[in-house]
Structure formats: C-alpha cells, structure tokens
Scaffold this motif. Structure first.
Motif, PDB file in Angstrom:
ATOM      1  N   SER A 144     -45.796  11.933 -34.444  1.00 58.72           N
ATOM      2  CA  SER A 144     -46.592  12.706 -35.397  1.00 58.72           C
ATOM      3  C   SER A 144     -47.992  12.121 -35.438  1.00 58.72           C
ATOM      4  O   SER A 144     -48.159  10.920 -35.635  1.00 58.72           O
ATOM      5  CB  SER A 144     -45.929  12.636 -36.781  1.00 58.72           C
ATOM      6  N   ALA A 145     -49.004  12.964 -35.211  1.00 54.96           N
ATOM      7  CA  ALA A 145     -50.392  12.495 -35.214  1.00 54.96           C
ATOM      8  C   ALA A 145     -51.223  13.494 -35.994  1.00 54.96           C
ATOM      9  O   ALA A 145     -51.456  14.615 -35.539  1.00 54.96           O
ATOM     10  CB  ALA A 145     -50.918  12.377 -33.780  1.00 54.96           C
ATOM     11  N   GLY A 146     -51.670  13.086 -37.182  1.00 54.11           N
ATOM     12  CA  GLY A 146     -52.412  14.015 -38.018  1.00 54.11           C
ATOM     13  C   GLY A 146     -51.534  15.201 -38.377  1.00 54.11           C
ATOM     14  O   GLY A 146     -50.408  15.031 -38.836  1.00 54.11           O
ATOM     15  N   ALA A 147     -52.035  16.408 -38.122  1.00 53.46           N
ATOM     16  CA  ALA A 147     -51.262  17.609 -38.444  1.00 53.46           C
ATOM     17  C   ALA A 147     -50.393  18.055 -37.272  1.00 53.46           C
ATOM     18  O   ALA A 147     -49.735  19.086 -37.362  1.00 53.46           O
ATOM     19  CB  ALA A 147     -52.218  18.739 -38.840  1.00 53.46           C
ATOM     20  N   ASP A 148     -50.399  17.303 -36.163  1.00 54.40           N
ATOM     21  CA  ASP A 148     -49.645  17.683 -34.965  1.00 54.40           C
ATOM     22  C   ASP A 148     -48.355  16.894 -34.856  1.00 54.40           C
ATOM     23  O   ASP A 148     -48.222  15.808 -35.411  1.00 54.40           O
ATOM     24  CB  ASP A 148     -50.480  17.391 -33.697  1.00 54.40           C
ATOM     25  N   PHE A 149     -47.418  17.457 -34.104  1.00 55.53           N
ATOM     26  CA  PHE A 149     -46.220  16.718 -33.734  1.00 55.53           C
ATOM     27  C   PHE A 149     -45.851  17.111 -32.322  1.00 55.53           C
ATOM     28  O   PHE A 149     -45.808  18.303 -31.996  1.00 55.53           O
ATOM     29  CB  PHE A 149     -45.056  17.032 -34.681  1.00 55.53           C
ATOM     30  N   THR A 150     -45.570  16.121 -31.479  1.00 53.50           N
ATOM     31  CA  THR A 150     -45.190  16.393 -30.100  1.00 53.50           C
ATOM     32  C   THR A 150     -43.921  15.628 -29.757  1.00 53.50           C
ATOM     33  O   THR A 150     -43.790  14.452 -30.097  1.00 53.50           O
ATOM     34  CB  THR A 150     -46.305  15.973 -29.123  1.00 53.50           C
ATOM     35  N   LEU A 151     -43.016  16.307 -29.081  1.00 54.63           N
ATOM     36  CA  LEU A 151     -41.776  15.689 -28.633  1.00 54.63           C
ATOM     37  C   LEU A 151     -41.884  15.470 -27.118  1.00 54.63           C
ATOM     38  O   LEU A 151     -42.168  16.410 -26.373  1.00 54.63           O
ATOM     39  CB  LEU A 151     -40.597  16.602 -28.960  1.00 54.63           C
ATOM     40  N   HIS A 152     -41.655  14.246 -26.660  1.00 56.49           N
ATOM     41  CA  HIS A 152     -41.790  13.901 -25.253  1.00 56.49           C
ATOM     42  C   HIS A 152     -40.414  13.550 -24.682  1.00 56.49           C
ATOM     43  O   HIS A 152     -39.658  12.792 -25.297  1.00 56.49           O
ATOM     44  CB  HIS A 152     -42.684  12.662 -25.082  1.00 56.49           C
ATOM     45  N   GLU A 153     -40.128  14.057 -23.486  1.00 57.56           N
ATOM     46  CA  GLU A 153     -38.892  13.686 -22.830  1.00 57.56           C
ATOM     47  C   GLU A 153     -39.130  12.406 -22.041  1.00 57.56           C
ATOM     48  O   GLU A 153     -39.988  12.359 -21.154  1.00 57.56           O
ATOM     49  CB  GLU A 153     -38.413  14.809 -21.908  1.00 57.56           C
ATOM     50  N   LEU A 154     -38.393  11.358 -22.320  1.00 56.04           N
ATOM     51  CA  LEU A 154     -38.640  10.068 -21.696  1.00 56.04           C
ATOM     52  C   LEU A 154     -38.037   9.982 -20.295  1.00 56.04           C
ATOM     53  O   LEU A 154     -38.578   9.305 -19.431  1.00 56.04           O
ATOM     54  CB  LEU A 154     -38.057   8.945 -22.567  1.00 56.04           C
ATOM     55  N   ASN A 155     -36.942  10.655 -20.054  1.00 54.39           N
ATOM     56  CA  ASN A 155     -36.304  10.640 -18.746  1.00 54.39           C
ATOM     57  C   ASN A 155     -36.608  11.901 -17.961  1.00 54.39           C
ATOM     58  O   ASN A 155     -35.887  12.254 -17.033  1.00 54.39           O
ATOM     59  CB  ASN A 155     -34.792  10.477 -18.907  1.00 54.39           C
ATOM     60  N   GLY A 156     -37.633  12.575 -18.338  1.00 52.43           N
ATOM     61  CA  GLY A 156     -38.040  13.792 -17.643  1.00 52.43           C
ATOM     62  C   GLY A 156     -39.480  14.080 -17.961  1.00 52.43           C
ATOM     63  O   GLY A 156     -40.232  13.168 -18.324  1.00 52.43           O
ATOM     64  N   ARG A 157     -39.900  15.353 -17.857  1.00 51.68           N
ATOM     65  CA  ARG A 157     -41.308  15.666 -18.062  1.00 51.68           C
ATOM     66  C   ARG A 157     -41.527  16.774 -19.077  1.00 51.68           C
ATOM     67  O   ARG A 157     -42.621  17.286 -19.213  1.00 51.68           O
ATOM     68  CB  ARG A 157     -41.925  16.045 -16.714  1.00 51.68           C
ATOM     69  N   ARG A 158     -40.484  17.170 -19.789  1.00 56.06           N
ATOM     70  CA  ARG A 158     -40.656  18.238 -20.758  1.00 56.06           C
ATOM     71  C   ARG A 158     -41.315  17.704 -22.022  1.00 56.06           C
ATOM     72  O   ARG A 158     -41.085  16.576 -22.436  1.00 56.06           O
ATOM     73  CB  ARG A 158     -39.293  18.853 -21.111  1.00 56.06           C
ATOM     74  N   THR A 159     -42.159  18.518 -22.605  1.00 50.96           N
ATOM     75  CA  THR A 159     -42.734  18.217 -23.912  1.00 50.96           C
ATOM     76  C   THR A 159     -42.758  19.506 -24.719  1.00 50.96           C
ATOM     77  O   THR A 159     -42.734  20.606 -24.155  1.00 50.96           O
ATOM     78  CB  THR A 159     -44.175  17.673 -23.836  1.00 50.96           C
TER      79      THR A 159
END
Lengths: 409, 171
Positions: A144-159
């Motif tokens: 979570s950064a400011g008003a944003d939220f991003t989900l990152h796949e650690l064993n792949g490349r999806r976000t």
C-alpha cells in the motif's frame, strides 16, 4: 512534585542531549543512493548482453525458486519440524549502512532478498513493512502506497493494482484466505471505511477485483476478519475498555451481534469458548474484534483454526493463549482433545512478542533477553514445546505471511 | 553545488529541538537516537527538495511521527515488565534536576504505547490542538481524544505527579 504535564515536558526537555549527527546521516544517505544508482545501469547492461546473445529478459525481478513445501501435506501428529519456512516471514533490518529486507531460509539462515527482488526490496527497505502483506503461500506481496495498492506475484510476473482513491485515503489489507486465493482489503479515510475489495488470485489466470460497498451508516473503526469466509467482523468504539467492547457486526449481513467476553456469534453459528478461558481473559483484541486465523493450508474437508486469547493486564491486552480447533459441525473440537495452549509471558528479564499463529498447532513468537540486541524466533506448540527457528535483530520490523496490517495491535 | 549544501547547518540549528521530540516519542535515549538518525538520513537523501520547501524541521518531525505510527500499526512492542531499576540511570555526578526530570518522564513514557506517546507529545509539548494533532498523525480527532484520555489515565496511576486529575486540556 505536583506539576502540569506540559511543565513536566518543558523541564525534562532541558535534560535531553543532542543526538543529531549530520555527518552520519549524510553517509547513510550517500550509501543508499549509491546502491540505487548501481542497480539501474547494471540491469541495462545485462539486458543488452542478454538480448544479443541469450534472449533472456533480465528486466524483471528474478523469481524465487518455489518452496519445496508449497504443496503442503497435513502435519504428522507428533512432528516437531519447524512450520516456519522461507516464505513465512520477511523482516527489515537496519544498520548505519542502511536497511535490507531479509527472510529466513531452512535452518534459520538469514537471506537478503535484494538479489531475487531488487526493485521491490529497494522500496520496502526505504519505506518499511507497515503497509505490506504477504500471502500464506509466500507467492504474493501486497504494498500500500498512498492511495494506491498493488499486489505483486513473487514467483511469477503478474501484478494487479486497486484503483487509487481520493487524496488522503488508503487501502489496508486485512486478511488472506488460507489457500492464498483471496485477499480482502478496506479503503480507509482515517478510521472510516469507504468500501471493501476482494482480490482473487486465480492460479494461472489474471487476478480479478471484486468490490463490496460499505454500509449506509459510516463505520467507526477498521474491520477485521473471521478468516473463514469473506465475512469481515467489525469492531465498534475501540476507545472503550476491553471489557466494554461488546459489539460486532457482519459485513455480509450488516447485522449486529453481541460479543461477551467468551462468546463469538457469527451468522448462523453460536460458539461458546468460555471453557477455554480464564477469569480476566477476553477474545476481544486490540480493536475490539477477535483475532482468528485459519491455519494454512486448509484441507478439503476441514479448516483448522487458531483464536488468540488476551489477558487484560492493567488495561493492556497481552496475548495469553491460543484456542485451537476445527470449524465444522462440532466447532472447536481439537483433534487431540486439547483446545487451548498458553503462550509464554514477559517478565523482568525476558520480553515475548506474538507474531501470530502459524498453524493451529504452532505460534511464532519473538524472545528478547534484557540488554540483548538479538531476537530469537521461537515457535510455541500446543504441548508447550518451544523450538528456535532463527535469530533476527531485536529491532527488526517483521512481516509474517497471512497476518495483515496491525492485526496484533 | 553539493547535494547536501546547508544540511549540516540545519542539523546544527535544529538538532537539539528534534532530539527532544525524538526522546518524547520514544522515552528512551537509545531509541530516540535511532529514530532521529533514521529521519535525518531520509531527509538528507531528499535534501535539495526539502530545503527548497522551507519546512525541513516539520519534515523531519513528520518522518518521526510516521515511523511511530508504523510501529503501532505493525503491532509489535518489545517491552519488559518494569522493575525498580531504571535502565539508563546516570552516574551520580551527572544527575542534575533536569536529568532527573527527564529520566522520570522517560520511564513513565515507556510504560505507555507509541501512539499514546505521540499524542501526548503533540498535545502537551508542541501545544497543538486535537485537530492539528490528528492531521499530523493521520487519524481522526476521536482517536486523538481517546488516546490522550487513555494515556493520562495510565500516567495518573504510574506517575501521579506528572498528570494530576485536573490536568486534561479542554478545548
């Protein structure tokens, strides 16, 4: 001496030494800038070389080798093997040279995650882990950064990213389903919740977002989860003393339930846990809601649970035990017949911190001896056994898989 | 022109005041030094932009408040049940009345949570309103009120000379 608090601050302020060291701050800042600056051109060079000779794309973070335990089988009854694996816990450790993001490999060895995830860890090393969540299977990292939220796949490349809200709002992650296929978040404006979101992380397919509107009446405080369903339990009025925090409401129905100190009443199921608790204890956690964890992984026939019991010690809530069991037709009947185990308590020479239940049989705690700068990570078991699984700096900031932001108070 | 031009002069001028803030936010010399140095390192990294804003002191203070906030949101607190011995007892010839007051207040502050320390610091040392305090802490006015109330209640028990019954600020 009977002085006002303001006067006490003024007088005490006169005795505070000057800790500020400009040279040391500049040195630290220079080191951090040097690390960041070196990373970018090195990646570019690799891309050029890789593009010409091998065709290997080095622009993305190198994926971690999937953990051997990703397809976990149920634990043997008498096994004392550590339930804390490489993807169970991240921590941020800072020295005069800067901060790093690390994890514990099998055997308790500390591993710097900058090699495998340079971009992510550079940001987290600088900003900390306060607004970060890690899925149970260690495959997804939400930031979570400011008003944003991003989900990152650690064993792949999806976000996947949640749409940014109005200025001043923030997305707070609350809980993961035990199979790591759903993450529930709430969009906050201070303590008020504007809406909820569920990110579905389907295996192989792109993640999707499901929105759940907030109720018509504005909520007062953040909601926590029951961990069984997409069913957030909402606490009201955290300023009340723990013994006076009676009310929970269900997100799915917006009905209010009364929570006594020993009872939970989610929709359709009344559960009396008074037999597992002692006088002065409560299930109401730091924000008035119970802290209940679904033990990972969930099998096809049962979900194993761990509920934190708190002791109201001088108006502070101290985790004192874990109630464990099975959620089915006979709720909270622990397989071995023992429904509760106690947690070690702090005393004058030793401080214990609860990071969270790892499974319904084990909880991860940190142990610091007075005067020590190291924290020993210990898993505490339902038979009272303790097993050391590694060591981190006592002041390290810890992120545990599945345990979301501020969940333990 | 160096990236850090003016930074040392800023620290020399404001270091003492920022040190007091760090101490009141942590209640401990060691933690205060760590907190302040981390905040200064982050400030130094962004110095040209911060210096141009003219609000460097406020920036450092906000970084320290943000750090305190993230500590309570992560929910981890390493603490020991207080004993009769204070951990940072000075040598007898170092003990002045101001040092004694600092140790007494510090010992009391260490027995309340980081969020409560931050609220008391802003309300009773910086003399900010509840609204101003809530803005800096990124929380509601109601949270500021409840945290101040809880902190004063606790202080009255552990250090009654610091927080007599009629000590609460009324706005």
């Amino acid at each position: 001496m009977n002085e006002s608090l303001t006067a006490a601050y003024r007088k005490a302020g006169a005795g505070v030494p000057d800790y500020a060291d400009a040279s040391r701050a500049i040195d630290t800042a220079r080191r951090r800038r040097t690390v960041a600056a070196l990373t970018a051109p090195l990646l570019v060079a690799i891309v050029v070389v890789g593009g010409l000779a091998l065709g290997v794309d080095r622009t993305s973070d190198t994926a971690l080798t999937p953990p051997a335990t990703q397809e976990r089988s149920p634990e043997p009854v008498d096994a004392l093997s550590s339930p804390v694996g490489p993807n169970s816990l991240w921590y941020r450790s800072c020295t005069a040279n800067g901060c790093t993001i690390r994890t514990l490999a099998n055997g308790g060895r500390s591993v710097d995650l900058a090699d495998s995830h340079p971009r992510l860890t550079e940001t987290l090393a600088d900003d900390g882990l306060a607004d970060v969540t890690l899925s149970y299977d260690g495959n997804w990292l939400g930031v979570s950064a400011g008003a944003d939220f991003t989900l990152h796949e650690l064993n792949g490349r999806r976000t996947i990213g949640l749409p940014a809200g109005p200025p001043g709002t923030t997305w707070r992650p609350y809980y993961w389903m035990s199979d790591s296929f759903e993450l529930v978040l709430a969009q906050h404006d201070d303590d008020a919740v504007l809406q909820y979101a569920i990110i579905h992380t389907s295996e192989g397919a792109d993640p999707t977002i499901e929105r759940v509107p907030a109720p018509a009446e504005p909520t007062l405080v953040p909601a926590y989860s029951s961990f069984f369903f997409v069913n957030l339990v909402q606490a009201v009025d955290p300023s009340a003393a723990p013994s006076e925090r009676p009310t929970l409401s269900s997100l799915s129905t917006w009905r209010l339930f009364t929570e006594g100190s020993t009872q939970l009443q989610p929709p359709g199921q009344a559960r009396d846990l008074s037999g597992c608790m002692r006088p002065g204890e409560t299930l109401a956690g730091p924000d008035g809601a119970p802290l209940e964890f679904t033990a990972a992984p969930a099998t096809s026939t049962e979900q194993l649970t761990a509920i934190v019991v708190f002791n109201q010690n001088a108006d502070e809530l101290v985790p004192s035990g874990i109630i464990r069991g099975v959620c089915e037709d006979a709720p909270y009947a622990a397989p071995e017949g023992q429904r509760r185990y106690d947690l070690p308590q702090s005393d004058e020479t030793t401080s214990w911190t609860l990071f969270g239940p790892v499974t319904h049989r084990w909880s991860l705690m940190g142990r610091v001896e007075q005067g020590s700068e190291r924290m020993q990570l210990v898993v505490v078991g339902y038979r009272g056994q303790q097993q050391a699984v590694g060591e981190i700096p006592a002041k390290a900031e810890v992120l545990m898989a599945g345990v979301s932001n501020g969940l333990l108070g | 022109m160096s990236h850090y031009d003016g930074f040392e002069e800023f620290v020399a001028a404001q270091g003492a005041a920022l040190s007091r803030a760090a101490y009141f936010l942590t209640g401990s010399d060691a933690d205060a030094e760590d907190l302040l140095q981390e905040a200064l390192a982050r400030t130094a990294g962004r110095w040209p932009r911060i210096a141009a804003s003219g609000n460097a002191t406020a920036y450092v203070r906000q970084v320290m408040l943000n750090h305190t906030r993230s500590v309570w949101r992560r929910g981890r607190l390493v603490r020991f049940i207080p004993s009769a011995d204070l951990p940072d007892r000075p040598r007898p010839d170092d003990v002045t009345p101001a040092v004694e007051d600092r140790i007494s207040l510090g010992a009391a502050l260490r027995q309340i949570g980081p969020r409560q320390r931050a609220v008391l610091y802003l309300r009773y040392y910086e003399d900010l309103t509840e609204t101003e305090s809530a803005r800096l802490l990124g929380c509601s006015v109601g949270t500021v009120k409840s945290q101040a109330h809880d902190a004063l209640t606790r202080l009255r028990r552990i250090a009654p000379e610091l927080a007599p019954e009629n000590n609460e600020v009324v706005e």
